[in-house]
Structures are given as structure tokens and as C-alpha cells.
Design an enzyme around this catalytic site. Structure first.
Site, PDB file in Angstrom:
ATOM      1  N   GLN A   1      -6.177  10.696  -2.763  1.00  0.00           N
ATOM      2  CA  GLN A   1      -6.907   9.525  -2.271  1.00  0.00           C
ATOM      3  C   GLN A   1      -7.050   9.584  -0.746  1.00  0.00           C
ATOM      4  OE1 GLN A   1      -8.082   6.584  -4.111  1.00  0.00           O
ATOM      5  NE2 GLN A   1      -9.146   6.386  -2.175  1.00  0.00           N
TER       6      GLN A   1
ATOM      7  N   CYS B   1      -8.580   1.644  -1.541  1.00  0.00           N
ATOM      8  CA  CYS B   1      -8.553   2.757  -2.492  1.00  0.00           C
ATOM      9  C   CYS B   1      -9.096   2.355  -3.859  1.00  0.00           C
ATOM     10  CB  CYS B   1      -7.133   3.311  -2.616  1.00  0.00           C
ATOM     11  SG  CYS B   1      -5.904   2.054  -2.999  1.00  0.00           S
TER      12      CYS B   1
ATOM     13  N   ARG C   1      -0.339  12.083 -12.960  1.00  0.00           N
ATOM     14  CA  ARG C   1      -0.128  10.748 -12.357  1.00  0.00           C
ATOM     15  C   ARG C   1       1.109  10.170 -13.015  1.00  0.00           C
ATOM     16  NH1 ARG C   1      -4.256   5.827 -11.290  1.00  0.00           N
ATOM     17  NH2 ARG C   1      -4.610   7.215  -9.535  1.00  0.00           N
TER      18      ARG C   1
ATOM     19  N   HIS D   1      -0.124   9.095  -2.557  1.00  0.00           N
ATOM     20  CA  HIS D   1      -1.416   9.280  -3.246  1.00  0.00           C
ATOM     21  C   HIS D   1      -2.256  10.235  -2.374  1.00  0.00           C
ATOM     22  CE1 HIS D   1      -4.552   8.683  -5.999  1.00  0.00           C
ATOM     23  NE2 HIS D   1      -4.821   7.414  -5.848  1.00  0.00           N
TER      24      HIS D   1
ATOM     25  N   ARG E   1     -13.949  10.852  -3.772  1.00  0.00           N
ATOM     26  CA  ARG E   1     -12.857  11.411  -4.575  1.00  0.00           C
ATOM     27  C   ARG E   1     -13.366  12.630  -5.342  1.00  0.00           C
ATOM     28  NH1 ARG E   1      -8.734   8.097  -6.271  1.00  0.00           N
ATOM     29  NH2 ARG E   1      -7.793  10.049  -6.995  1.00  0.00           N
TER      30      ARG E   1
ATOM     31  N   ASP F   1      -4.787  -2.395   0.201  1.00  0.00           N
ATOM     32  CA  ASP F   1      -4.489  -1.981  -1.180  1.00  0.00           C
ATOM     33  C   ASP F   1      -3.900  -3.200  -1.888  1.00  0.00           C
ATOM     34  OD1 ASP F   1      -3.899  -0.516  -3.489  1.00  0.00           O
ATOM     35  OD2 ASP F   1      -2.123   0.455  -2.651  1.00  0.00           O
TER      36      ASP F   1
HETATM   37  N1  NVA Z   1      -0.804   1.238  -4.773  1.00  0.00           N
HETATM   38  C1  NVA Z   1      -1.668   1.311  -5.931  1.00  0.00           C
HETATM   39  C2  NVA Z   1      -2.711   2.352  -5.728  1.00  0.00           C
HETATM   40  C3  NVA Z   1      -3.693   2.472  -6.883  1.00  0.00           C
HETATM   41  C4  NVA Z   1      -4.716   3.549  -6.652  1.00  0.00           C
HETATM   42  C5  NVA Z   1      -0.808   1.598  -7.165  1.00  0.00           C
HETATM   43  O1  NVA Z   1       0.072   2.465  -7.062  1.00  0.00           O
HETATM   44  O2  NVA Z   1      -1.020   0.976  -8.195  1.00  0.00           O
HETATM   45  N1   CP Z   2      -7.863   4.867  -6.365  1.00  0.00           N
HETATM   46  C1   CP Z   2      -7.466   5.319  -7.559  1.00  0.00           C
HETATM   47  O1   CP Z   2      -6.667   6.251  -7.666  1.00  0.00           O
HETATM   48  O2   CP Z   2      -8.052   4.700  -8.612  1.00  0.00           O
HETATM   49  P1   CP Z   2      -7.628   4.844 -10.150  1.00  0.00           P
HETATM   50  O3   CP Z   2      -6.276   4.167 -10.296  1.00  0.00           O
HETATM   51  O4   CP Z   2      -8.717   4.141 -10.892  1.00  0.00           O
HETATM   52  O5   CP Z   2      -7.543   6.300 -10.487  1.00  0.00           O
END
Ligand code: NVA
Ligand code: CP
Length: 324
Positions: free
Chosen positions: A150, A282, A120, A147, A310, A242
Site C-alpha cells: 500500500q 488507503c 494477508r 502494509h 495498487r 486510515d
Molecule cells: N489499518 C487497516 C488498513 C486496511 C487496508 C487495517 O489493518 O484494517
Molecule cells: N487498502 C487495502 O489494502 O484495501 P483492501 O483491504 O480492500 O485490500
């Protein structure tokens, strides 16, 4: 113990997934995406029935995090454990990558120890570079661009709830961000109409919209962009939202709260969708900003089923890419 052949069809589609990386949904055919769903369903059933399914016995997954996580971290870690393997949580600040060791060297070294790497991070290019040099599959656990884990599990959730995907309309209300990009690609590949209702100045990347439009033409579906959330959700089967401020954008929060005020998923907006529409997020949610408590905890919300899936879908990803 469940037989491997019962869990994973042994055919050309499966063979073609072995050893691959999972970097973005663009890289997979509709048949391959459906194979992930089939295996996820089988693994979910085995798990619910209490049947052991150690498809990755003795294997290890390194998980590199340059951003925080609850769901991704826990679902990958528990997932590989249920598959008979183990996970290593590597906060980027705790490994030499965070002090400037190159992505190339990290890829070379980790490939000597582990059977898969989940990462990540911020830049999609970093994930692509890691995959280019690693000799084991690399899985994208979120970048600023997309993502894919997800959205793959979200589409699995929709299929579970609705029995099909083709012909449904999903409207995403919010920022043209990583979630919007993966939804554009995933839905248009699988024959779902997808609409992005975003504030002016927060549209998804034009090249991703163009890619989705080409995919939609091939799958006989439609891609729409609008700045009008009411028009966007009209006729929708799924409303998705989101956070307004993603990880890494914290400095823009005030400005974003101003820009996104009219893009809240609340009961008034929900009335414009189909009466049986479901609401997805998400997570993590910023309750009271992009979604109200009433909607998130209401009867149309499926956000926690999404979160659960997930686990099952990522087990399928790992079992297909990292298994033999
Ligand atoms: N758009 C959000 C998704 C988190 C799962 C982020 O990138 O923080
Ligand atoms: N939706 C998602 O990826 O959650 P986290 O940021 O908690 O991993």
C-alpha cells in the site's frame, strides 16, 4: 508487445531484486524502492496504451487471505493476469493452514506449485516464517505490523502528482497502526518529512519510530509525533488517514470511537495544511468517522488514484521479484 528491456532496466539493482521477498519496506534501499516506481510507471504506460506485457507468462501466484480484502485481492489477481500469469485465491478457512497445517509445511508445498506467494494475515512473524521456508518470493499483503504494498504505491502516487518526493511533508492523522508504520519507514527512506498525529495511547511502535528517525537523519528529513492534529497538519503537503478500528480490532470499536473523535480529517482540519495539499486514504474508509464525505469526494482527494496505483505498483513488485 513491449520489449522486456524497455520495461525493466537490466542492471545490478534489478538483479538484486530477483527472487527476493517483499515483507516490509525496511528491507529495501531507496534505490530499490525507486526501481519499483520506474517499472510501475512503464507498466502503467504500457497498460494504458493497450500494449501487452506478458513478463510473467505461465507463472502462478498463490494468494492466502486470513483477513478480508477488496483492493489487494483484485489488484494482485488482475495484475498477474495482465502480466500473462494467473492467481489462486486461497481463503485461509478453505485451505489446511486454517485447520492447523504448519506454516513450514504450507511454504514447502506451495513452493512446489507456484512462483510466488502473497499473504494477508495478522502476525508479521507468520509472513517472515513463510518467507524463511518458501523457495519462491513471498509478498506481504498486510499484517498488523505493516502494509508495504500500500505505502509503496501511495508514494508512487505522490510522485506522480507532485513530480518528486524529497522535501514534501506527509502528515498521517489517526491510529499508530500498520499504515503508520509503513509510512514512517517509506517516507523517511525517501527524504520526506513524516508526522504522525495520534490520540494519546495510540502511538506507533517506539522501535519503528526510532528506525524512521535514523533513516530520516540519513535522508535529511524529519520524523515528528504529536497528539495535536492541527499542529500536525500545519504545513503538510499530504494528509493521510486510515480507519480508527483495523481488521481484528472490532471488539475495541466503541472505545476507539471515543478516543479518535478529535482526529477526523474534515474541511476545518484541511484548512491548516498547505492550500494545495492532497488527501489520501488507503481505503476501505469509514465515511463520517476518520474522514468526511466532503473531504473524501472533494477536489483535494486522490484516494481513487491511490487505489488504482495498487495495480501498477504490485505488477512492478511481481515482475521484479518473480521475473527472470
Ligand atoms: N489499518 C487497516 C488498513 C486496511 C487496508 C487495517 O489493518 O484494517
Ligand atoms: N487498502 C487495502 O489494502 O484495501 P483492501 O483491504 O480492500 O485490500
Amino acid at each position: 508487445m513491449v520489449n522486456k528491456e524497455v520495461l525493466i532496466p537490466d542492471d545490478a539493482i534489478t538483479q538484486n531484486l530477483r527472487g527476493r521477498s517483499f515483507l516490509k519496506l525496511e528491507d529495501f534501499s531507496p534505490q530499490e524502492l525507486i526501481r519499483f516506481f520506474e517499472v510501475a510507471r512503464n507498466l502503467k504506460e504500457a497498460q494504458k496504451a493497450g500494449q501487452p506485457h506478458p513478463l510473467l507468462a505461465g507463472k502462478s501466484l498463490a494468494m492466502i487471505f486470513r483477513k478480508t480484502s477488496t483492493r489487494t485481492r483484485v489488484s494482485f489477481e488482475v495484475g498477474i493476469y495482465q502480466l500473462g500469469g494467473q492467481a489462486l485465491y486461497l481463503n485461509s478457512d478453505d485451505i489446511q493452514l486454517g485447520r492447523g497445517e504448519s506454516v513450514y509445511d504450507t511454504a514447502m508445498v506451495l513452493s512446489r506449485y507456484v512462483d510466488g506467494i502473497m499473504i494477508r494475515t495478522f502476525q508479521q512473524a507468520e509472513v517472515e516464517q513463510l518467507a524463511q521456508h518458501a523457495t519462491v518470493p513471498v509478498i506481504n499483503g498486510l499484517t498488523d505490523y505493516c502494509h508495504p504494498c500500500q505505502v509503496l504505491s501511495d508514494l508512487f502516487t505522490v510522485q506522480e502528482k507532485r513530480g518528486c518526493l524529497r522535501g514534501l511533508k506527509l502528515t498521517y492523522v489517526g491510529d499508530g497502526n500498520n499504515m503508520a508504520h509503513s509510512l514512517l519507514i517509506g517516507c523517511s527512506k525517501l527524504g520526506m518529512d513524516v508526522c504522525i498525529a495520534h490520540p494519546p495511547g495510540y502511538a506507533p511502535l517506539p522501535e519503528t519510530v526510532a528506525k524512521a528517525k535514523a533513516l530520516a537523519e540519513a535522508s535529511d528529513s524529519a520524523v515528528e509525533l504529536t497528539t495535536d492534529p492541527v499542529a500536525g497538519v500545519t504545513g503538510a503537503d499530504i494528509i493521510y488517514t486510515d480507519v480508527w478500528t483495523s481488521m481484528g480490532q472490532e471488539a475495541e470499536e466503541e472505545q476507539r470511537i471515543q478516543a479518535f473523535g478529535q482526529y477526523q480529517v474534515n474541511s476545518a482540519l484541511l484548512k491548516h495544511a498547505k492550500p494545495d495539499a492532497v488527501v489520501m486514504h488507503c481505503l476501505p474508509a469509514n465515511r463520517g468517522q476518520e474522514i468526511t464525505d466532503e473531504v473524501m469526494d472533494g477536489p483535494q482527494s486522490i484516494v481513487f488514484d491511490q487505489a488504482e496505483n495498487r495495480l501498477h505498483v504490485q505488477k512492478a513488485i511481481m515482475a521484479l521479484l518473480m521475473g527472470e
